[in-house]
Design an enzyme around this catalytic site. Sequence first.
Site, PDB file in Angstrom:
ATOM      1  CD  GLU A   1      -8.216  -9.143  -3.617  1.00  0.00           C
ATOM      2  OE1 GLU A   1      -7.077  -9.622  -3.425  1.00  0.00           O
ATOM      3  OE2 GLU A   1      -9.010  -8.881  -2.701  1.00  0.00           O
TER       4      GLU A   1
ATOM      5  CE1 TYR B   1      -9.325  -2.938   0.428  1.00  0.00           C
ATOM      6  CE2 TYR B   1      -8.747  -0.790  -0.452  1.00  0.00           C
ATOM      7  CZ  TYR B   1      -8.385  -1.961   0.207  1.00  0.00           C
ATOM      8  OH  TYR B   1      -7.095  -2.140   0.649  1.00  0.00           O
TER       9      TYR B   1
ATOM     10  CE  LYS C   1      -3.910  -2.111   2.464  1.00  0.00           C
ATOM     11  NZ  LYS C   1      -4.952  -1.848   3.493  1.00  0.00           N
TER      12      LYS C   1
ATOM     13  NE  ARG D   1      -6.184 -13.679   5.080  1.00  0.00           N
ATOM     14  CZ  ARG D   1      -6.598 -12.446   4.885  1.00  0.00           C
ATOM     15  NH1 ARG D   1      -6.283 -11.791   3.781  1.00  0.00           N
ATOM     16  NH2 ARG D   1      -7.312 -11.817   5.802  1.00  0.00           N
TER      17      ARG D   1
ATOM     18  CB  THR E   1      -6.838  -6.975   9.110  1.00  0.00           C
ATOM     19  OG1 THR E   1      -7.002  -8.085   8.246  1.00  0.00           O
ATOM     20  CG2 THR E   1      -7.271  -5.702   8.410  1.00  0.00           C
TER      21      THR E   1
ATOM     22  CG  ASN F   1      -3.593  -2.722   6.762  1.00  0.00           C
ATOM     23  OD1 ASN F   1      -3.527  -2.172   5.680  1.00  0.00           O
ATOM     24  ND2 ASN F   1      -4.457  -3.688   7.022  1.00  0.00           N
TER      25      ASN F   1
ATOM     26  CG  PHE G   1     -13.438   0.804   7.638  1.00  0.00           C
ATOM     27  CD1 PHE G   1     -12.939   0.280   6.453  1.00  0.00           C
ATOM     28  CD2 PHE G   1     -14.201  -0.024   8.455  1.00  0.00           C
ATOM     29  CE1 PHE G   1     -13.193  -1.040   6.089  1.00  0.00           C
ATOM     30  CE2 PHE G   1     -14.458  -1.349   8.096  1.00  0.00           C
ATOM     31  CZ  PHE G   1     -13.958  -1.849   6.906  1.00  0.00           C
TER      32      PHE G   1
ATOM     33  CG  HIS H   1      -5.287  -6.089  -0.115  1.00  0.00           C
ATOM     34  ND1 HIS H   1      -6.437  -6.238   0.612  1.00  0.00           N
ATOM     35  CD2 HIS H   1      -5.413  -6.904  -1.196  1.00  0.00           C
ATOM     36  CE1 HIS H   1      -7.231  -7.097  -0.011  1.00  0.00           C
ATOM     37  NE2 HIS H   1      -6.631  -7.512  -1.112  1.00  0.00           N
TER      38      HIS H   1
HETATM   39  P1  CMP Z   1      -7.030  -4.803   3.523  1.00  0.00           P
HETATM   40  O1  CMP Z   1      -6.374  -6.106   3.652  1.00  0.00           O
HETATM   41  O2  CMP Z   1      -6.561  -3.849   2.485  1.00  0.00           O
HETATM   42  O3  CMP Z   1      -8.604  -5.072   3.284  1.00  0.00           O
HETATM   43  C1  CMP Z   1      -9.591  -4.170   3.677  1.00  0.00           C
HETATM   44  C2  CMP Z   1      -9.039  -3.039   4.492  1.00  0.00           C
HETATM   45  O4  CMP Z   1     -10.003  -2.336   5.239  1.00  0.00           O
HETATM   46  C3  CMP Z   1      -8.104  -3.612   5.526  1.00  0.00           C
HETATM   47  O5  CMP Z   1      -6.928  -4.070   4.925  1.00  0.00           O
HETATM   48  C4  CMP Z   1      -7.939  -2.434   6.448  1.00  0.00           C
HETATM   49  O6  CMP Z   1      -6.968  -1.514   5.956  1.00  0.00           O
HETATM   50  C5  CMP Z   1      -9.314  -1.815   6.351  1.00  0.00           C
HETATM   51  N1  CMP Z   1     -10.134  -2.139   7.513  1.00  0.00           N
HETATM   52  C6  CMP Z   1     -10.665  -3.306   7.843  1.00  0.00           C
HETATM   53  N2  CMP Z   1     -11.378  -3.210   8.990  1.00  0.00           N
HETATM   54  C7  CMP Z   1     -11.294  -1.945   9.361  1.00  0.00           C
HETATM   55  C8  CMP Z   1     -11.816  -1.225  10.454  1.00  0.00           C
HETATM   56  N3  CMP Z   1     -12.553  -1.814  11.399  1.00  0.00           N
HETATM   57  N4  CMP Z   1     -11.518   0.074  10.533  1.00  0.00           N
HETATM   58  C9  CMP Z   1     -10.759   0.666   9.581  1.00  0.00           C
HETATM   59  N5  CMP Z   1     -10.241   0.024   8.493  1.00  0.00           N
HETATM   60  C10 CMP Z   1     -10.505  -1.272   8.407  1.00  0.00           C
END
Ligand code: CMP
Length: 142
Positions: free
Chosen positions: A127, A50, A10, A86, A92, A113, A58, A116
């Site tokens: 994807e 997404y 990211k 993973r 996550t 984070n 969020f 992805h």
């Molecule tokens: P990612 O693996 O990119 O897939 C979906 C993304 O949503 C996840 O990583 C986080 O960055 C984001 N995400 C998931 N849950 C939450 C949450 N509760 N609050 C904020 N962001 C979230």
Amino acid sequence: MFEQTFLMIKPDGVKKKIIGDILSRIEQKELDIIAMKMFQITRELAEIHYEEHRGKEFYEDLIKFIISGPVIGIILEGEDAVKIIRNLAGKTNPKEAEYGTIRGDYAFDITKNIVHTSDSRISAQREISNFFKKTEILNNIK
Ligand code: CMP
């Protein structure tokens, strides 16, 4: 099971200059990189990627963040590729991610984070086709 998965570094991972470390962690696993590119995600593509999070509180922050700078998309192939990648990424939520995982070592924020990763073979295929053309993916590299 022999399968493909998708990992995206990211914008925060690119800005932190940890692309090399993430790639070297990936290369320590018995998986093959069959495609890799740096690109900027459009809002339209981010919304497709997404889609399952549309409407969540969020969602808007997630979309804004993922289009805020370049990302690196990587396709990996091998036995149990989805699970291996993973596990490498960690949970996550970085507050729950263990040390030794990418998020456990580098991330502090659930939106920012670092990576992805696809959560299943089906998501991986969806994807991969969102982000890559067939001609960008290597076949029969063994
Ligand atoms: P990612 O693996 O990119 O897939 C979906 C993304 O949503 C996840 O990583 C986080 O960055 C984001 N995400 C998931 N849950 C939450 C949450 N509760 N609050 C904020 N962001 C979230």
